[in-house]
Design a protein around this motif. Structure first.
Motif, mmCIF file in Angstrom:
data_model
loop_
_atom_site.group_PDB
_atom_site.id
_atom_site.type_symbol
_atom_site.label_atom_id
_atom_site.label_comp_id
_atom_site.label_asym_id
_atom_site.label_seq_id
_atom_site.Cartn_x
_atom_site.Cartn_y
_atom_site.Cartn_z
ATOM 1 N N GLY A 87 26.806 40.178 45.096
ATOM 2 C CA GLY A 87 27.942 41.217 44.589
ATOM 3 C C GLY A 87 28.888 41.043 45.572
ATOM 4 N N CYS A 88 29.578 41.220 46.010
ATOM 5 C CA CYS A 88 30.770 41.685 46.676
ATOM 6 C C CYS A 88 30.057 41.965 48.359
ATOM 7 N N GLY A 89 30.087 43.459 47.585
ATOM 8 C CA GLY A 89 29.329 44.724 48.523
ATOM 9 C C GLY A 89 28.259 44.154 49.247
ATOM 10 N N CYS A 90 27.342 43.314 48.471
ATOM 11 C CA CYS A 90 26.088 42.598 48.942
ATOM 12 C C CYS A 90 26.040 42.089 50.694
ATOM 13 N N SER A 91 26.738 41.500 50.540
ATOM 14 C CA SER A 91 26.477 40.678 51.982
ATOM 15 C C SER A 91 27.988 41.297 52.931
ATOM 16 N N ALA A 92 28.878 42.208 52.259
ATOM 17 C CA ALA A 92 29.344 42.658 53.100
ATOM 18 C C ALA A 92 28.908 43.818 53.656
ATOM 19 N N SER A 93 28.107 44.325 52.741
ATOM 20 C CA SER A 93 27.409 46.024 53.076
ATOM 21 C C SER A 93 25.483 45.392 54.524
ATOM 22 N N VAL A 94 25.601 44.160 53.858
ATOM 23 C CA VAL A 94 24.401 43.952 54.644
ATOM 24 C C VAL A 94 25.158 43.107 56.437
ATOM 25 N N LEU A 95 26.441 42.448 56.126
ATOM 26 C CA LEU A 95 26.846 42.736 57.608
ATOM 27 C C LEU A 95 27.260 43.948 58.525
ATOM 28 N N SER A 96 27.907 44.449 58.133
ATOM 29 C CA SER A 96 29.153 45.683 58.169
ATOM 30 C C SER A 96 27.146 46.860 58.432
ATOM 31 N N GLY A 97 26.496 47.099 57.859
ATOM 32 C CA GLY A 97 25.370 48.242 57.739
ATOM 33 C C GLY A 97 24.418 47.733 58.646
ATOM 34 N N HIS A 98 24.003 46.511 58.911
ATOM 35 C CA HIS A 98 22.572 45.441 59.039
ATOM 36 C C HIS A 98 22.558 45.096 60.317
ATOM 37 N N LEU B 166 47.293 41.679 52.509
ATOM 38 C CA LEU B 166 46.969 40.839 51.313
ATOM 39 C C LEU B 166 45.486 40.492 51.241
ATOM 40 N N GLY B 167 45.921 40.533 49.063
ATOM 41 C CA GLY B 167 44.538 40.439 48.150
ATOM 42 C C GLY B 167 43.990 39.558 48.417
ATOM 43 N N GLN B 168 42.428 39.691 48.476
ATOM 44 C CA GLN B 168 41.553 38.196 48.136
ATOM 45 C C GLN B 168 40.990 37.294 48.102
ATOM 46 N N TYR B 169 40.482 36.697 46.953
ATOM 47 C CA TYR B 169 39.397 36.507 45.943
ATOM 48 C C TYR B 169 38.972 35.303 46.552
ATOM 49 N N GLY B 170 37.301 35.846 46.972
ATOM 50 C CA GLY B 170 36.427 35.187 46.740
ATOM 51 C C GLY B 170 35.169 35.348 45.931
ATOM 52 N N ALA B 171 35.252 35.887 45.187
ATOM 53 C CA ALA B 171 33.672 36.975 44.970
ATOM 54 C C ALA B 171 32.926 36.922 45.781
ATOM 55 N N ILE C 235 45.368 44.839 56.196
ATOM 56 C CA ILE C 235 44.029 44.063 55.911
ATOM 57 C C ILE C 235 44.176 43.778 54.644
ATOM 58 N N PHE C 236 43.262 42.235 54.951
ATOM 59 C CA PHE C 236 42.145 41.603 53.881
ATOM 60 C C PHE C 236 41.314 42.164 53.182
ATOM 61 N N ALA C 237 41.226 41.982 51.528
ATOM 62 C CA ALA C 237 41.145 42.803 50.806
ATOM 63 C C ALA C 237 40.072 42.463 49.483
ATOM 64 N N GLY C 238 39.675 42.076 48.537
ATOM 65 C CA GLY C 238 38.764 41.821 47.542
ATOM 66 C C GLY C 238 37.811 41.876 46.821
ATOM 67 N N ASP C 239 38.049 42.801 45.609
ATOM 68 C CA ASP C 239 36.631 42.676 44.984
ATOM 69 C C ASP C 239 36.426 41.643 43.902
ATOM 70 N N LEU C 240 35.540 42.115 42.981
ATOM 71 C CA LEU C 240 35.415 41.447 41.576
ATOM 72 C C LEU C 240 36.120 41.385 40.735
ATOM 73 N N ALA D 139 30.246 33.288 43.686
ATOM 74 C CA ALA D 139 30.473 32.427 42.390
ATOM 75 C C ALA D 139 32.404 32.011 41.509
ATOM 76 N N LEU D 140 32.875 31.439 41.624
ATOM 77 C CA LEU D 140 34.457 31.383 41.153
ATOM 78 C C LEU D 140 33.875 31.579 39.796
ATOM 79 N N MET D 141 34.052 32.216 39.042
ATOM 80 C CA MET D 141 34.291 32.640 37.340
ATOM 81 C C MET D 141 34.700 33.614 37.062
#
Length: 334
Positions: free
Chosen positions: A278-289, A104-109, A80-85, A309-311
């Motif tokens: 936010g991470c959940g924006c494109s994730a939910s549009v892809l996964s839900g729509h 395996l934790g991921q960070y890509g903002a 499972i590859f996962a990450g958040d803000l 945005a890598l801040m």
């Protein structure tokens, strides 16, 4: 798997989407894509005692739904590859603990959905896994507390500000599904000196332009070859800058481009200023729509280009600029 052009990966035996799920909060349920969510919550605390625990629960719900829809169990998932803000990706760590899937934790903002999905596809293509899970999340209240000001402060938002989605998206990758992952591109870090944390679109747009131009050059394709080019979270300001940047290089994507930050909410009715993020924006549009539209046959050939945005709070406090990144996946049913 082989490299084509300079940066793009082509999957010889394309991994596929076995299942997907999207969960969201009250504001997401009230938006234009509300009906596409598998589950939404009117109480965005999800009955938890903190916003951070609520976000962890969002990931847990999304993974549970996606694995159930695949007709499988957590024990059948290889990675499972996962990450958040949040700092040290704590939403993923605590939300996924009970599944006991190799993690395996991921960070890509905000680009994390594309990053995790690309990693999952690479493990399946290489034979390292039969099935891998990609998931990410964000929560408006937890993000505000970490990156800007707590809600109690009541600060005024600028017109360029974006609304962090309270949402999570999850995809199970394996063999035998309808939607294929044909190509992937890992983006470069691009920094043009934008320092305003209330203008994420401007910080991410240069990276989106760089990755899209590179992908089209590597594959020898044109924007009109795709049913849609979907960027993640550029919203209104970033979208306009993306068009300008690409047009300076002779590329016009306006007829096929859509941004997840502009699709998730109704800007006029929901008061999200420039759009979603936010991470959940494109994730939910892809996964839900988007994946539902591909399964229905409405879309057959798309590019999913999630931006980030890598801040961090530390880099902002030290006056650093905000580097951007954009990863691309080519999804097709053809």
């Amino acid at each position: 798997m082989k490299r084509i052009g300079q940066k793009t990966l082509e999957f010889s035996a394309p991994p596929t989407v076995l299942s997907h799920a999207a969960v969201g909060g009250k504001k997401e349920a009230e938006g234009p894509l509300g009906a596409d969510f598998d589950q939404t919550f009117q109480d965005t605390s999800l009955a938890m005692e903190s916003w951070e625990k609520a976000e962890a629960q969002l990931q847990k719900e999304a993974v549970t739904l996606a694995i159930d829809k695949a007709g499988m169990s957590a024990a059948q998932m290889d990675f499972i590859f996962a990450g958040d803000l949040l700092n040290q990706c704590i939403s993923s760590t605590f939300g996924l603990l009970d599944f006991q899937i190799p993690f395996l934790g991921q960070y890509g903002a905000c680009s994390t959905m594309a990053q995790t999905l690309l990693m999952a596809a690479m493990t399946v293509e290489s034979g390292a896994a039969e099935r891998s899970v990609a998931v990410t999340s964000s929560h408006f209240c937890s993000a505000e507390r970490q990156f800007r000001t707590p809600l109690e402060y009541g600060s005024q938002r600028t017109p360029t500000a974006q609304w962090t989605a309270t949402a999570s998206g999850c995809v199970v990758v394996g063999k035998g599904g309808k939607v294929k992952i044909r190509h992937g591109l890992v983006g470069k870090i691009v920094d043009l000196g934008v320092k305003d944390p209330a203008n994420m679109g401007a910080a991410m747009a240069p990276a989106a332009a760089d990755s899209i131009y590179q992908y089209l050059s590597d594959t020898g394709t044109k924007p009109e070859d795709y049913d849609g080019i979907f960027t993640g979270d550029l919203a209104l300001v970033g979208t306009e800058l993306l068009y300008q940047s690409l047009e300076d290089n002779g590329v016009n994507i306006q007829n096929v481009h859509h941004d997840c930050g502009l699709l998730l909410y109704d800007r006029e009715r929901q008061d999200v200023h420039a759009g979603g993020s936010g991470c959940g924006c494109s994730a939910s549009v892809l996964s839900g729509h988007l994946l539902k539209r591909m399964e229905r046959g409405d879309l057959k050939n798309i590019l999913f280009c999630a931006t980030g945005a890598l801040m961090s709070p530390t880099s902002q406090q030290q006056g650093e600029a905000i580097p951007g990144i954009c990863h691309i996946l080519h999804l097709t049913t053809e």
